[in-house]
Design an enzyme around this catalytic site. Structure first.
Site, mmCIF file in Angstrom:
data_model
loop_
_atom_site.group_PDB
_atom_site.id
_atom_site.type_symbol
_atom_site.label_atom_id
_atom_site.label_comp_id
_atom_site.label_asym_id
_atom_site.label_seq_id
_atom_site.Cartn_x
_atom_site.Cartn_y
_atom_site.Cartn_z
ATOM 1 N N TYR A 5 0.817 -1.215 0.000
ATOM 2 C CA TYR A 5 0.000 0.000 0.000
ATOM 3 C C TYR A 5 0.851 1.265 0.000
ATOM 4 O O TYR A 5 0.387 2.333 -0.407
ATOM 5 C CB TYR A 5 -0.935 0.041 1.212
ATOM 6 C CG TYR A 5 -2.052 -0.990 1.183
ATOM 7 C CD1 TYR A 5 -2.226 -1.828 0.087
ATOM 8 C CD2 TYR A 5 -2.921 -1.114 2.251
ATOM 9 C CE1 TYR A 5 -3.242 -2.768 0.071
ATOM 10 C CE2 TYR A 5 -3.946 -2.058 2.230
ATOM 11 C CZ TYR A 5 -4.100 -2.880 1.138
ATOM 12 O OH TYR A 5 -5.102 -3.811 1.129
ATOM 13 N N LYS A 34 2.758 -15.300 2.471
ATOM 14 C CA LYS A 34 2.666 -16.015 1.186
ATOM 15 C C LYS A 34 4.098 -16.374 0.776
ATOM 16 O O LYS A 34 4.586 -15.985 -0.278
ATOM 17 C CB LYS A 34 1.978 -15.087 0.158
ATOM 18 C CG LYS A 34 1.640 -15.743 -1.164
ATOM 19 C CD LYS A 34 0.496 -16.726 -1.096
ATOM 20 C CE LYS A 34 0.228 -17.345 -2.454
ATOM 21 N NZ LYS A 34 -0.706 -18.488 -2.387
ATOM 22 N N ASP A 89 -3.824 -17.864 1.569
ATOM 23 C CA ASP A 89 -4.992 -18.495 0.938
ATOM 24 C C ASP A 89 -5.594 -19.538 1.867
ATOM 25 O O ASP A 89 -6.814 -19.643 2.030
ATOM 26 C CB ASP A 89 -4.618 -19.100 -0.431
ATOM 27 C CG ASP A 89 -3.280 -19.809 -0.419
ATOM 28 O OD1 ASP A 89 -2.480 -19.587 0.516
ATOM 29 O OD2 ASP A 89 -3.012 -20.612 -1.325
ATOM 30 N N ASP A 131 -5.829 -6.497 5.797
ATOM 31 C CA ASP A 131 -6.982 -5.731 5.341
ATOM 32 C C ASP A 131 -8.125 -6.685 4.981
ATOM 33 O O ASP A 131 -9.280 -6.517 5.408
ATOM 34 C CB ASP A 131 -6.538 -4.918 4.103
ATOM 35 C CG ASP A 131 -7.572 -3.904 3.664
ATOM 36 O OD1 ASP A 131 -8.629 -3.807 4.300
ATOM 37 O OD2 ASP A 131 -7.309 -3.209 2.654
ATOM 38 N N ASP A 157 -11.580 -8.094 7.639
ATOM 39 C CA ASP A 157 -12.989 -7.956 7.247
ATOM 40 C C ASP A 157 -13.682 -9.317 7.213
ATOM 41 O O ASP A 157 -14.856 -9.440 7.581
ATOM 42 C CB ASP A 157 -13.111 -7.287 5.870
ATOM 43 C CG ASP A 157 -13.160 -5.765 6.000
ATOM 44 O OD1 ASP A 157 -12.834 -5.258 7.097
ATOM 45 O OD2 ASP A 157 -13.522 -5.091 5.024
#
Ligand code: NAD
Length: 354
Positions: free
Chosen positions: A138, A188, A220, A244, A248
């Site tokens: 980001y 990852k 994943d 992020d 959620d």
């Protein structure tokens, strides 16, 4: 107990209503806290033209912790970017160096029906997501969109310094020590060098915490496990982008946005505490907003900024009790269940503390 200074930033929409209840609950405990109030978001834009005014900056820097309602609303949507209420939030996080975002996701037994998962899968859910907030793809440079070989190319840089990984890992291990002493680091590493370094550094930090168990999951798989067996998690630590998305997802497990608190920490004790939801302009001023996420955010403040664990736990117990007693704001009520308003819910929590 030394006296703590709390800056209260009610903000916009339902912000003032829900913050009033959180302050009411903490004040009922007669703790050594000095309260100050400031402007942020749209209400600051209306008063002085910018969403994070100088006076608020000074109060925030001098405070031990900040308790915030929510910012934003359609009234300010047409404004230029620098005047948008959310810019106030980004600015205060940056100003205070808040790099760690903590989001507990707890399923309260009486609300099990609100989750989209089957009760037997989600019953007993009590996990904490620790998300790095200031680095990763980001913010990495270089970034941009440019022409290459006659077509447009978009690119970003995923980057983490080991010092950034070390400090967020420490926050997660410290948090785990106050809980069930398990940390799951999500990365990852089968594809990304950033993640290989992430895993190495988290393992180095883990050696400082022999009493905490560390496991790793690829992102994943973590996304799958969160809906397959979410109660297996205690603390999850991860980078900005994976966090992020996963935070959620975890929030949805509980099914009720009005119940989710959050903390953003600087690693040295200062923190910003706010509900995960927004300013809910659709119900602002009606006295029906659920104040529990903000009340639970205040409990996190007592725990993470002031180290007042017993007092924090007392608020959390009181919230469990009012739910068990059947108190419901409209957002968490099942069809036909009687409901209470924002202030009545706050009063019920105060009564349950006694
Ligand atoms: P929202 O979270 O404000 O509302 C989504 C839905 O949930 C609405 O139906 C709302 O009524 C309901 N809701 C939210 N909190 C509730 C509560 N405590 N009790 C009962 N119901 C509740 O999200 P949105 O509608 O997408 O955004 C509204 C405004 O809030 C926008 O201006 C947005 O930019 C801003 N926002 C601010 C924050 C923040 O301050 N941290 C976060 C998200 C959105």
């Amino acid at each position: 107990m030394t006296i703590k200074k709390v800056l209260v930033l009610p903000g916009d929409g339902i912000g003032p209503e829900i913050v009033t209840e959180a302050v009411k609950v903490v004040q009922a405990m007669a703790l050594p806290i000095e309260w100050e109030y400031g402007l942020i978001g749209g209400s600051a834009v209306d008063a002085v033209g910018i969403p994070y005014p100088e006076t608020t900056q000074q109060l925030a820097r001098a405070a031990d912790a900040v308790l915030l309602g929510a910012v934003g609303g359609p009234k300010w949507d047409p404004l230029p970017r620098f005047q948008r209420p959310e810019q106030g939030l980004l600015a205060i996080r940056k100003d205070l160096g808040l790099f760690a975002n903590l989001r507990p996701a707890v399923l309260y037994p009486p609300l099990v029906g609100a989750s989209t998962l089957r009760p037997e899968v989600v019953e007993g859910l009590d996990l904490l997501i620790v998300r790095e907030l200031t680095g990763d793809v980001y913010f990495g440079e270089p970034r941009g969109i440019e022409m290459r070989d006659g077509e447009r190319v978009g690119f970003n840089t995923m980057i983490y310094r080991e010092s950034e990984i070390r400090r967020i890992a420490r926050v997660a291990f410290e948090a785990a020590r106050r809980r069930r002493r398990r940390v799951c680091s999500v990365d990852k590493m089968n594809v990304l060098e950033t993640s290989q370094l992430w895993r190495e550094v988290v393992e180095e930090v883990a050696r400082e915490y022999p009493d905490v168990t560390l496991t790793h999951l690829l992102v994943d798989n973590a996304a799958m496990q969160l809906v397959r067996a979410p109660t297996a998690f205690d603390v999850i630590v991860t980078g900005n982008m994976f966090g992020d998305i996963l935070s959620d997802e975890a929030a949805m497990l509980t099914g009720s946005i009005g119940m989710l608190p959050s903390a953003s920490l600087d690693g040295a004790g200062k923190g910003l505490y706010e509900p995960c939801h927004g300013s809910a302009p659709d119900i602002a001023g009606k006295g029906v907003a659920n104040p529990l996420a903000t009340i639970l955010s205040a409990a996190l403040m007592l725990r993470y900024s002031f180290g007042w664990e017993e007092e924090a736990a007392a608020i959390e117990r009181a919230v469990r009790k009012v739910l068990a007693d059947g108190r419901r704001t409209p957002d968490i009520a099942a069809a036909g269940e009687p409901v209470v308003g924002t202030a009545q819910m706050g009063d019920a929590v105060v009564a349950a503390l006694r």
